[in-house]
Write a protein that holds these residues in place. Structure first.
Motif, mmCIF file in Angstrom:
data_model
loop_
_atom_site.group_PDB
_atom_site.id
_atom_site.type_symbol
_atom_site.label_atom_id
_atom_site.label_comp_id
_atom_site.label_asym_id
_atom_site.label_seq_id
_atom_site.Cartn_x
_atom_site.Cartn_y
_atom_site.Cartn_z
ATOM 1 N N ARG A 218 56.466 44.548 34.267
ATOM 2 C CA ARG A 218 57.046 43.322 34.788
ATOM 3 C C ARG A 218 56.126 42.708 35.828
ATOM 4 N NH1 ARG A 218 62.568 45.188 37.290
ATOM 5 N NH2 ARG A 218 62.569 46.323 35.321
ATOM 6 N N TYR A 219 56.397 41.456 36.153
ATOM 7 C CA TYR A 219 55.612 40.761 37.169
ATOM 8 C C TYR A 219 55.879 41.374 38.535
ATOM 9 C CZ TYR A 219 54.294 37.103 40.461
ATOM 10 O OH TYR A 219 53.749 36.416 41.520
ATOM 11 N N ASP A 220 54.817 41.642 39.260
ATOM 12 C CA ASP A 220 54.916 42.195 40.609
ATOM 13 C C ASP A 220 54.234 41.219 41.572
ATOM 14 O OD1 ASP A 220 54.877 43.573 42.983
ATOM 15 O OD2 ASP A 220 53.991 45.399 42.177
ATOM 16 N N PRO A 221 55.001 40.528 42.420
ATOM 17 C CA PRO A 221 54.394 39.534 43.327
ATOM 18 C C PRO A 221 53.378 40.136 44.288
ATOM 19 C CG PRO A 221 56.692 39.977 43.926
ATOM 20 C CD PRO A 221 56.457 40.612 42.591
ATOM 21 N N GLN A 222 53.491 41.434 44.560
ATOM 22 C CA GLN A 222 52.549 42.069 45.476
ATOM 23 C C GLN A 222 51.165 42.222 44.853
ATOM 24 O OE1 GLN A 222 53.922 45.865 46.953
ATOM 25 N NE2 GLN A 222 52.756 45.657 48.848
ATOM 26 N N LYS A 223 51.107 42.127 43.550
ATOM 27 C CA LYS A 223 49.845 42.295 42.844
ATOM 28 C C LYS A 223 48.816 41.268 43.307
ATOM 29 C CE LYS A 223 48.116 42.727 38.063
ATOM 30 N NZ LYS A 223 48.529 42.656 36.634
ATOM 31 N N LYS A 224 49.268 40.051 43.615
ATOM 32 C CA LYS A 224 48.334 39.019 44.074
ATOM 33 C C LYS A 224 47.732 39.381 45.429
ATOM 34 C CE LYS A 224 50.822 35.253 43.610
ATOM 35 N NZ LYS A 224 51.084 33.803 43.723
ATOM 36 N N GLU A 225 48.488 40.046 46.274
ATOM 37 C CA GLU A 225 47.955 40.491 47.560
ATOM 38 C C GLU A 225 46.839 41.509 47.352
ATOM 39 O OE1 GLU A 225 51.045 41.903 50.137
ATOM 40 O OE2 GLU A 225 52.420 40.282 49.581
ATOM 41 N N TRP A 226 47.038 42.423 46.412
ATOM 42 C CA TRP A 226 46.010 43.420 46.122
ATOM 43 C C TRP A 226 44.774 42.762 45.512
ATOM 44 C CZ3 TRP A 226 50.401 46.438 43.363
ATOM 45 C CH2 TRP A 226 51.204 47.069 44.330
ATOM 46 N N LEU A 227 45.005 41.740 44.673
ATOM 47 C CA LEU A 227 43.884 41.021 44.069
ATOM 48 C C LEU A 227 43.047 40.331 45.139
ATOM 49 C CD1 LEU A 227 45.666 39.385 41.002
ATOM 50 C CD2 LEU A 227 44.015 41.252 40.947
ATOM 51 N N LEU A 228 43.705 39.773 46.141
ATOM 52 C CA LEU A 228 42.985 39.098 47.225
ATOM 53 C C LEU A 228 42.129 40.101 47.998
ATOM 54 C CD1 LEU A 228 42.467 36.459 48.701
ATOM 55 C CD2 LEU A 228 44.475 36.929 50.135
ATOM 56 N N LYS A 229 42.638 41.302 48.195
ATOM 57 C CA LYS A 229 41.859 42.350 48.855
ATOM 58 C C LYS A 229 40.628 42.712 48.038
ATOM 59 C CE LYS A 229 44.074 45.901 50.533
ATOM 60 N NZ LYS A 229 45.043 47.024 50.647
ATOM 61 N N ARG A 230 40.790 42.823 46.707
ATOM 62 C CA ARG A 230 39.658 43.153 45.842
ATOM 63 C C ARG A 230 38.620 42.032 45.884
ATOM 64 N NH1 ARG A 230 42.157 46.607 46.739
ATOM 65 N NH2 ARG A 230 43.440 47.979 45.446
ATOM 66 N N TYR A 231 39.095 40.785 45.904
ATOM 67 C CA TYR A 231 38.193 39.637 45.953
ATOM 68 C C TYR A 231 37.378 39.655 47.248
ATOM 69 C CZ TYR A 231 36.938 34.811 47.130
ATOM 70 O OH TYR A 231 36.269 33.690 47.547
ATOM 71 N N LYS A 232 38.020 39.911 48.367
ATOM 72 C CA LYS A 232 37.316 39.954 49.645
ATOM 73 C C LYS A 232 36.312 41.106 49.676
ATOM 74 C CE LYS A 232 40.963 37.732 52.368
ATOM 75 N NZ LYS A 232 41.970 37.896 53.456
ATOM 76 N N LEU A 233 36.678 42.221 49.067
ATOM 77 C CA LEU A 233 35.762 43.356 48.999
ATOM 78 C C LEU A 233 34.550 43.009 48.142
ATOM 79 C CD1 LEU A 233 35.077 46.309 49.584
ATOM 80 C CD2 LEU A 233 36.587 46.975 47.686
#
Length: 335
Positions: A218-233
């Motif tokens: 299912r869609y997990d809204p927190q996933k976008k927060e983790w994606l932003l962390k990966r992008y910054k890394l």
């Protein structure tokens, strides 16, 4: 004496596949290794199978834990491992018999911290695809040029088919983020933050099995927060801003595709609200302006993002989600 290689295999709900996986490791022509089976609270008979397998070979060690996820199990395995090198294998995949000997020989010849190879992607329906890159050395001097292509091929997004020097991992306190997604990507990108030598060889020994069954996700809204962390890394280890922006957009679109999974059970109004919110986020807007895509799929993502059209983004994500989760074989061929 301690083994040269520790093969770390997290186990969860894979009773039907585990035997083949372990047999493929035991069949290696390199014999100086241990296998750590980390039972992550499996709900099926996987834990009991781990115990039976340990009785057949003294090189197998079994640990039973409560369920904490893949990253926790791998971190636990690294803590318990006795080898000079770490190698990760997923319990529903299998490897060719010369994988460990090749990786070890190259590690000793090159004195690299990480030795990387590609993988053979096995798609439902019997098709397979070779995923690899030409030989290269990934260092602080070369990674700006090499990372985009290795990332496009998902060769940085997985820890399998690789050999990690244990003292490099331990010296730099490298672990996988527990409770998040894309832990492999985070682990490999974090390694690039430290002084390193990583070598890539155009060989494929690892059989990565693409399985169906994602419709319960299912869609997990927190996933976008983790994606932003990966992008910054990623931005800290790669100075190609256009590529980093593209990576973020592709990741966000992948997240939005989950809106259309049956397990998400979201109404059309709720889906529209999520997409509109995404469009309003500063990180999305900034990346939409600077991203540059290659190939039809990437160019379509960039175009949809730049238009700022919630309708176009929903249309693209719906179609891509349908292909990814209901026509897996076709999706993997055109991806």
């Amino acid at each position: 004496m301690n083994p040269t290689i520790s093969v770390i295999i997290p186990v969860y709900g894979v009773e039907a596949y585990l035997q083949k996986c372990v047999d493929s490791v035991l069949s290696q022509d390199e014999r100086d290794f241990e296998i750590l089976l980390i039972d992550d609270g499996s709900p099926d008979g996987s834990g009991a199978l781990c115990d039976r397998l340990a009785k057949t070979d003294s090189r197998i060690r079994v640990f039973h834990n409560e369920n904490h996820g893949l990253a926790y199990s791998r971190n636990f395995g690294m803590q318990k491992a006795k080898g000079t090198y770490f190698c990760f294998v997923d319990s529903d995949d299998y490897v060719q018999p010369d994988m460990l000997s090749f990786l070890l020989n190259k590690a000793e010849d090159s004195h690299a911290d990480v030795v990387m190879t590609g993988f053979l992607l096995e798609i439902p329906g019997g098709a397979s695809r070779r995923v690899s890159h030409e030989d290269c050395v990934l260092s602080s001097e070369t990674q700006d040029a090499l990372l985009p292509e290795l990332k496009r091929l998902h060769l940085i997004d997985t820890c399998v088919g690789k050999l990690y020097r244990a003292d490099f991992i331990q010296k730099n306190n490298l672990t996988m983020p527990v409770g998040e997604v894309f832990e492999d990507t985070a682990f490999n990108l974090s390694a690039l933050l430290h002084e390193h030598t990583m070598v890539y060889y155009d060989r494929c020994f690892y059989h990565y099995i693409q399985r169906t069954g994602s419709l319960t996700k299912r869609y997990d809204p927190q996933k976008k927060e983790w994606l932003l962390k990966r992008y910054k890394l990623l931005c800290t280890v790669c100075r190609d801003a256009a590529f980093c922006s593209l990576y973020y957009l592709k990741s966000v679109f992948s997240c939005l595709m989950d809106l259309y999974l049956p397990g998400s059970r979201l109404s059309g109004r709720e889906i529209k609200a999520v997409v509109r919110q995404t469009l309003s986020e500063p990180s999305f807007s900034a990346c939409a302006k600077s991203a540059k895509g290659q190939g039809m799929s990437e160019k379509m993502i960039c175009l949809a993002a730049r238009t700022g059209s919630a309708f176009l983004i929903r249309l693209f994500c719906y179609g891509a989600s349908f292909l990814k989760y209901r026509c897996v074989g076709l999706f993997m061929k055109v991806k």
